[in-house]
Design a protein around this motif. Sequence first.
Motif, PDB file in Angstrom:
ATOM      1  N   ALA A  32       0.851  -1.199   0.000  1.00 46.62           N
ATOM      2  CA  ALA A  32       0.000   0.000   0.000  1.00 46.62           C
ATOM      3  C   ALA A  32       0.881   1.242   0.000  1.00 46.62           C
ATOM      4  CB  ALA A  32      -0.902   0.003   1.225  1.00 46.62           C
ATOM      5  N   GLU A  33       0.477   2.240  -0.774  1.00 43.06           N
ATOM      6  CA  GLU A  33       1.138   3.544  -0.781  1.00 43.06           C
ATOM      7  C   GLU A  33       0.119   4.572  -0.303  1.00 43.06           C
ATOM      8  OE1 GLU A  33       2.796   4.524  -4.568  1.00 43.06           O
ATOM      9  OE2 GLU A  33       3.931   2.664  -4.695  1.00 43.06           O
ATOM     10  N   ILE A  34       0.512   5.380   0.668  1.00 42.26           N
ATOM     11  CA  ILE A  34      -0.401   6.378   1.216  1.00 42.26           C
ATOM     12  C   ILE A  34      -0.334   7.632   0.349  1.00 42.26           C
ATOM     13  CG2 ILE A  34      -0.920   7.813   3.220  1.00 42.26           C
ATOM     14  CD1 ILE A  34       0.315   5.524   4.915  1.00 42.26           C
ATOM     15  N   ARG A  35      -1.508   8.088  -0.097  1.00 36.74           N
ATOM     16  CA  ARG A  35      -1.604   9.269  -0.941  1.00 36.74           C
ATOM     17  C   ARG A  35      -2.795  10.095  -0.484  1.00 36.74           C
ATOM     18  NH1 ARG A  35       0.086   7.014  -6.209  1.00 36.74           N
ATOM     19  NH2 ARG A  35       2.164   6.261  -5.748  1.00 36.74           N
ATOM     20  N   GLU A  36      -2.832  11.356  -0.931  1.00 35.27           N
ATOM     21  CA  GLU A  36      -4.023  12.170  -0.728  1.00 35.27           C
ATOM     22  C   GLU A  36      -5.168  11.490  -1.470  1.00 35.27           C
ATOM     23  OE1 GLU A  36      -4.575  14.844   1.159  1.00 35.27           O
ATOM     24  OE2 GLU A  36      -2.513  14.766   1.881  1.00 35.27           O
ATOM     25  N   LYS A  37      -6.390  11.621  -0.955  1.00 37.34           N
ATOM     26  CA  LYS A  37      -7.534  10.894  -1.486  1.00 37.34           C
ATOM     27  C   LYS A  37      -7.731  11.128  -2.991  1.00 37.34           C
ATOM     28  CE  LYS A  37     -12.292   9.784  -0.370  1.00 37.34           C
ATOM     29  NZ  LYS A  37     -13.333   9.890   0.610  1.00 37.34           N
ATOM     30  N   GLN A  38      -7.691  12.373  -3.435  1.00 35.56           N
ATOM     31  CA  GLN A  38      -7.929  12.673  -4.851  1.00 35.56           C
ATOM     32  C   GLN A  38      -6.824  12.077  -5.723  1.00 35.56           C
ATOM     33  OE1 GLN A  38      -8.751  16.774  -5.709  1.00 35.56           O
ATOM     34  NE2 GLN A  38      -8.695  16.477  -7.920  1.00 35.56           N
ATOM     35  N   GLN A  39      -5.568  12.195  -5.287  1.00 38.95           N
ATOM     36  CA  GLN A  39      -4.447  11.649  -6.054  1.00 38.95           C
ATOM     37  C   GLN A  39      -4.545  10.131  -6.121  1.00 38.95           C
ATOM     38  OE1 GLN A  39      -1.922  13.423  -7.740  1.00 38.95           O
ATOM     39  NE2 GLN A  39      -1.646  11.407  -8.623  1.00 38.95           N
ATOM     40  N   ALA A  40      -4.910   9.497  -5.012  1.00 42.75           N
ATOM     41  CA  ALA A  40      -5.052   8.043  -4.984  1.00 42.75           C
ATOM     42  C   ALA A  40      -6.126   7.591  -5.963  1.00 42.75           C
ATOM     43  CB  ALA A  40      -5.384   7.579  -3.566  1.00 42.75           C
ATOM     44  N   GLN A  41      -7.250   8.299  -5.998  1.00 41.60           N
ATOM     45  CA  GLN A  41      -8.345   7.955  -6.913  1.00 41.60           C
ATOM     46  C   GLN A  41      -7.885   8.074  -8.368  1.00 41.60           C
ATOM     47  OE1 GLN A  41     -11.507   6.929  -5.854  1.00 41.60           O
ATOM     48  NE2 GLN A  41     -11.832   6.400  -7.983  1.00 41.60           N
ATOM     49  N   GLU A  42      -7.146   9.151  -8.700  1.00 46.00           N
ATOM     50  CA  GLU A  42      -6.643   9.350 -10.063  1.00 46.00           C
ATOM     51  C   GLU A  42      -5.641   8.259 -10.445  1.00 46.00           C
ATOM     52  OE1 GLU A  42      -5.058  13.324 -10.477  1.00 46.00           O
ATOM     53  OE2 GLU A  42      -6.964  14.224  -9.832  1.00 46.00           O
ATOM     54  N   ASP A  43      -4.723   7.933  -9.545  1.00 44.67           N
ATOM     55  CA  ASP A  43      -3.734   6.891  -9.825  1.00 44.67           C
ATOM     56  C   ASP A  43      -4.410   5.544 -10.053  1.00 44.67           C
ATOM     57  OD1 ASP A  43      -1.773   8.805  -9.501  1.00 44.67           O
ATOM     58  OD2 ASP A  43      -1.129   8.094  -7.521  1.00 44.67           O
ATOM     59  N   TYR A  44      -5.420   5.248  -9.239  1.00 41.38           N
ATOM     60  CA  TYR A  44      -6.159   3.990  -9.369  1.00 41.38           C
ATOM     61  C   TYR A  44      -6.855   3.920 -10.728  1.00 41.38           C
ATOM     62  CZ  TYR A  44      -9.766   0.468  -8.508  1.00 41.38           C
ATOM     63  OH  TYR A  44     -10.592  -0.619  -8.593  1.00 41.38           O
ATOM     64  N   GLU A  45      -7.563   4.983 -11.096  1.00 44.50           N
ATOM     65  CA  GLU A  45      -8.286   5.004 -12.368  1.00 44.50           C
ATOM     66  C   GLU A  45      -7.328   4.896 -13.557  1.00 44.50           C
ATOM     67  OE1 GLU A  45     -10.787   8.487 -12.158  1.00 44.50           O
ATOM     68  OE2 GLU A  45     -12.037   7.582 -10.600  1.00 44.50           O
ATOM     69  N   ASN A  46      -6.160   5.557 -13.472  1.00 39.17           N
ATOM     70  CA  ASN A  46      -5.160   5.463 -14.540  1.00 39.17           C
ATOM     71  C   ASN A  46      -4.630   4.037 -14.683  1.00 39.17           C
ATOM     72  OD1 ASN A  46      -5.342   8.186 -15.190  1.00 39.17           O
ATOM     73  ND2 ASN A  46      -3.613   8.769 -13.878  1.00 39.17           N
TER      74      ASN A  46
END
Length: 181
Positions: A75-89
């Motif tokens: 797991a990598e901890i990220r800000e919520k919006q950045q995590a969502q974008e990385d996941y979708e990409n």
Amino acid sequence: MEHPCGLLTLSKQPVPLKSISVDVSINQFVADVSATLDYKNEETGPVEALFVFPMDEDSAVYSFQALVDGKSIVAEIREKQQAQEDYENAISQGQEAFLLEQDSSSGDIFRCSIGNLPPGQKAVVTLSYVQELSLEADGAVRFVLPAILNPRYLLQESAETDNITSQIARIPGKELPYTFS
């Protein structure tokens, strides 16, 4: 009623725990806990597994990884919006990805799906978290290892059956199915 914790199947049945290793470091009012839990699928078929860990409101997970069937999940901890974008990409590029989000209705539970665990295979989960310790009336601080990292068991039968811990599942000491260090 206590919610089941640890490595569970989707039907909330526990995957057998084989060993626990816990390292705790306390510095002033903060406990730093790192725990490795080894599980093994003893079923004849694969099970889809979910790791569930109860969190105190004064705690925060800072590291999580699982080794399942030769694959490492980190797991990598990220800000919520950045995590969502990385996941979708990652998903749009056909990559495997996991997204862990805090559920506002159950913010005191850490959950992570770790996928299918083949029959006879082990899953090794390593979780690290920090916990703020409160000051007791006598000026001391108190740290209590969560029950998932220190499952309760009886060394001998007790005549007491009407106390606060009487509803917690226990295993006779001689039959402990895991090692603890």
